[in-house]
Design a protein around this motif. Structure first.
Motif, PDB file in Angstrom:
ATOM      1  N   VAL A  41      -6.552  -4.087   1.543  1.00  0.00           N
ATOM      2  CA  VAL A  41      -6.639  -4.590   0.166  1.00  0.00           C
ATOM      3  C   VAL A  41      -7.603  -3.722  -0.652  1.00  0.00           C
ATOM      4  N   GLY A  42      -8.728  -3.343  -0.038  1.00  0.00           N
ATOM      5  CA  GLY A  42      -9.681  -2.483  -0.739  1.00  0.00           C
ATOM      6  C   GLY A  42      -9.048  -1.171  -1.167  1.00  0.00           C
ATOM      7  N   GLY A  43      -8.232  -0.582  -0.287  1.00  0.00           N
ATOM      8  CA  GLY A  43      -7.545   0.658  -0.627  1.00  0.00           C
ATOM      9  C   GLY A  43      -6.507   0.474  -1.714  1.00  0.00           C
ATOM     10  N   VAL A  44      -5.725  -0.608  -1.622  1.00  0.00           N
ATOM     11  CA  VAL A  44      -4.688  -0.881  -2.627  1.00  0.00           C
ATOM     12  C   VAL A  44      -5.310  -1.117  -4.000  1.00  0.00           C
ATOM     13  N   VAL A  45      -6.370  -1.904  -4.046  1.00  0.00           N
ATOM     14  CA  VAL A  45      -7.040  -2.202  -5.322  1.00  0.00           C
ATOM     15  C   VAL A  45      -7.599  -0.918  -5.943  1.00  0.00           C
ATOM     16  N   GLU A  46      -8.128  -0.027  -5.105  1.00  0.00           N
ATOM     17  CA  GLU A  46      -8.685   1.229  -5.623  1.00  0.00           C
ATOM     18  C   GLU A  46      -7.587   2.102  -6.241  1.00  0.00           C
ATOM     19  N   ALA A  98       0.831  -1.203   0.000  1.00  0.00           N
ATOM     20  CA  ALA A  98       0.000   0.000   0.000  1.00  0.00           C
ATOM     21  C   ALA A  98       0.865   1.253   0.000  1.00  0.00           C
ATOM     22  N   ALA A  99       1.947   1.227   0.783  1.00  0.00           N
ATOM     23  CA  ALA A  99       2.870   2.369   0.818  1.00  0.00           C
ATOM     24  C   ALA A  99       3.478   2.611  -0.561  1.00  0.00           C
ATOM     25  N   PHE A 100       3.850   1.526  -1.230  1.00  0.00           N
ATOM     26  CA  PHE A 100       4.419   1.651  -2.579  1.00  0.00           C
ATOM     27  C   PHE A 100       3.378   2.213  -3.540  1.00  0.00           C
ATOM     28  N   ALA A 101       2.120   1.775  -3.387  1.00  0.00           N
ATOM     29  CA  ALA A 101       1.052   2.262  -4.257  1.00  0.00           C
ATOM     30  C   ALA A 101       0.846   3.763  -4.096  1.00  0.00           C
ATOM     31  N   LEU A 102       1.018   4.254  -2.863  1.00  0.00           N
ATOM     32  CA  LEU A 102       0.858   5.679  -2.610  1.00  0.00           C
ATOM     33  C   LEU A 102       2.002   6.498  -3.196  1.00  0.00           C
TER      34      LEU A 102
END
Length: 438
Positions: free
Chosen positions: A295-300, A46-50
């Motif tokens: 997971v919901g946040g990462v997928v979004e 998630a951190a990488f996605a941000l």
């Protein structure tokens, strides 16, 4: 004619690659696939996605993440997990598990010992909604059966694992069923009926195979098992209520109160004990709830950056039919499960992508939910580094690879899933849109 799909951005999928690298890589290096906590791996992803996509501000990406994490279906799934955990804990604390196991063993025909053990495991796992709980409850009994009949321990414990995966895939209170129905937008009872029709042949063939295999062993187990039928009633009530289409919140809420009342009146616990059991059940679901939110946040964010569009473009560029799309969903959830060794995570991760594919190719939500659950559960029951086989092997004192050869049901479930897609089975009648879960 299908709608045009943006080619998307494959680099947007890097957060998933980071997760798999951390989770699978640490498992390969250490030999323990549970060394890296899955929640930690997803938080790093998630951190990488941000950080990804420098064209957008961090504030914008955080807002996107929170939008996905707080999605209606995500929060609803979390609340259902909380209630399911509370129900399972209360029912277990008041003696429901022991009574259900002993009742099942009391009606077991001696001449059908092995197939009967499989059927009992099916019933218990459907009732309890957990493959791990079923294996833990029946594993020691399976050892006794093997000892008194001369059957190979791996064979008997394999029958239990097979039955455990039957309920893991079908139970109304299983986290995989909840995740599959919520991500695809269909009712629990509708998914159950569709899924059941697909896997029923696998269960029947497994029971017959086990009866044939066990025919060469003459030992018979004769023991008296004590049980209280009233303590089995909460499981039956939840199962029947779910099949009748009772709202899941009403169903689980009343199930908790019903099991609690039985526990109090039978002196299994007092009011404070009931409250503690509810609390323990909720706490037990803490990790999966947090995981679903992350997971919901990462997928979004992946969707925001074009990752979902890329997957849809890639899959639709390779397949040209509804059948091909169904195989695409099956392959997607299978690969994620093999990498994560957790069928719930596999469904939660692949679910949003599967829903988009299903919508693009007009796949019935009942069928896409069933495909997700069947293909994630069959692999979960067969991977030697999965929690189910590791637990079973630990109880039996054998290698997971020894059990692998006797896992008839998960293998047949895979075959039935492939046949169902290949021949368009089962034939589903259309249902009104207002009956689908938004």
């Amino acid at each position: 004619m299908k709608s045009q799909i943006n080619k998307g951005n494959p680099m947007a999928l890097l957060p998933l690659g980071i997760f798999l690298l951390l989770f699978v890589g640490s498992g390969i290096i250490t030999g323990d696939f549970y060394k890296m906590p899955v929640l930690v791996a997803f938080i790093i992803a998630a951190a990488f996605a941000l950080i990804f996509n420098r064209k957008e501000s961090l504030q914008t990406k955080i807002e996107v993440f929170c939008k996905g994490a707080g999605d209606f279906n995500i929060i609803l799934m979390v609340m259902i997990f909380v209630l399911a955990g509370a129900f399972s804990s209360v029912a277990k604390s008041m003696g429901g598990v022991d009574s259900t196991v002993n009742l099942s063993l009391s009606v077991l025909p001696p001449n059908l010992l092995l197939s009967g053990l499989f059927i009992i495991a099916c019933f218990i796992s459907v009732s309890m909604g957990t493959s791990m709980g079923t294996i833990a409850a029946l594993g020691p009994i399976a050892l006794g059966v093997a000892e008194k009949t001369g059957m190979p321990i791996a064979l008997v414990i394999g029958a239990v694992v097979g039955g455990a995966m039957f309920g893991d895939n079908l139970s109304m209170i299983s986290d995989t069923t909840i995740a599959a129905t919520r991500t695809q937008g269909c009712e629990l009872k509708d998914k159950f009926k569709t899924n059941f029709l697909i896997v029923l042949p696998a269960a029947i063939i497994t029971a017959v195979l086990l009866a044939v295999v066990a025919s060469g062993y003459d030992g018979v187990v004769k023991e008296s098992y004590s049980y209280e039928i009233v303590k089995v009633l909460p499981y039956l009530a939840v199962l029947i209520g779910a099949l009748c289409g009772v709202n899941v919140f009403v169903l689980l809420g009343s199930g908790i109160l019903f099991a609690g009342a039985i526990g109090i009146f039978s002196n299994a616990f007092d009011v404070l004990g009931f409250i503690n059991a509810v609390s323990d059940g909720i706490v037990g679901m803490q990790e999966i709830c947090l995981l679903v939110i992350v997971v919901g946040g990462v997928v979004e964010i992946i969707k925001f950056n074009g990752g979902i569009d890329f997957i849809l473009y890639f899959i639709t560029s390779k397949i040209k039919s509804k059948k091909g799309a169904e195989f695409g969903i099956a392959a997607l959830v299978s690969i994620v499960d093999l990498c994560t060794a957790n069928n719930t995570i596999a469904i939660v991760t692949a679910g949003p992508l599967a829903k988009d594919i299903a919508k693009e190719y007009d796949i019935d939500p009942r069928k896409s939910a069933s495909i997700l659950d069947i293909f994630s559960s069959c692999w979960q029951g067969m991977i030697p580094y999965g929690a189910q086989l590791l637990t079973a092997a630990g109880i039996a004192g054998v290698s997971p690879l020894e059990i692998l050869r006797y896992l008839y049901y998960p293998g047949l479930m895979l075959v039935c899933g492939i046949i169902a897609i290949s021949f368009g089975l089962p034939k589903l009648k259309a249902i009104k849109e207002d009956k689908l879960v938004a």
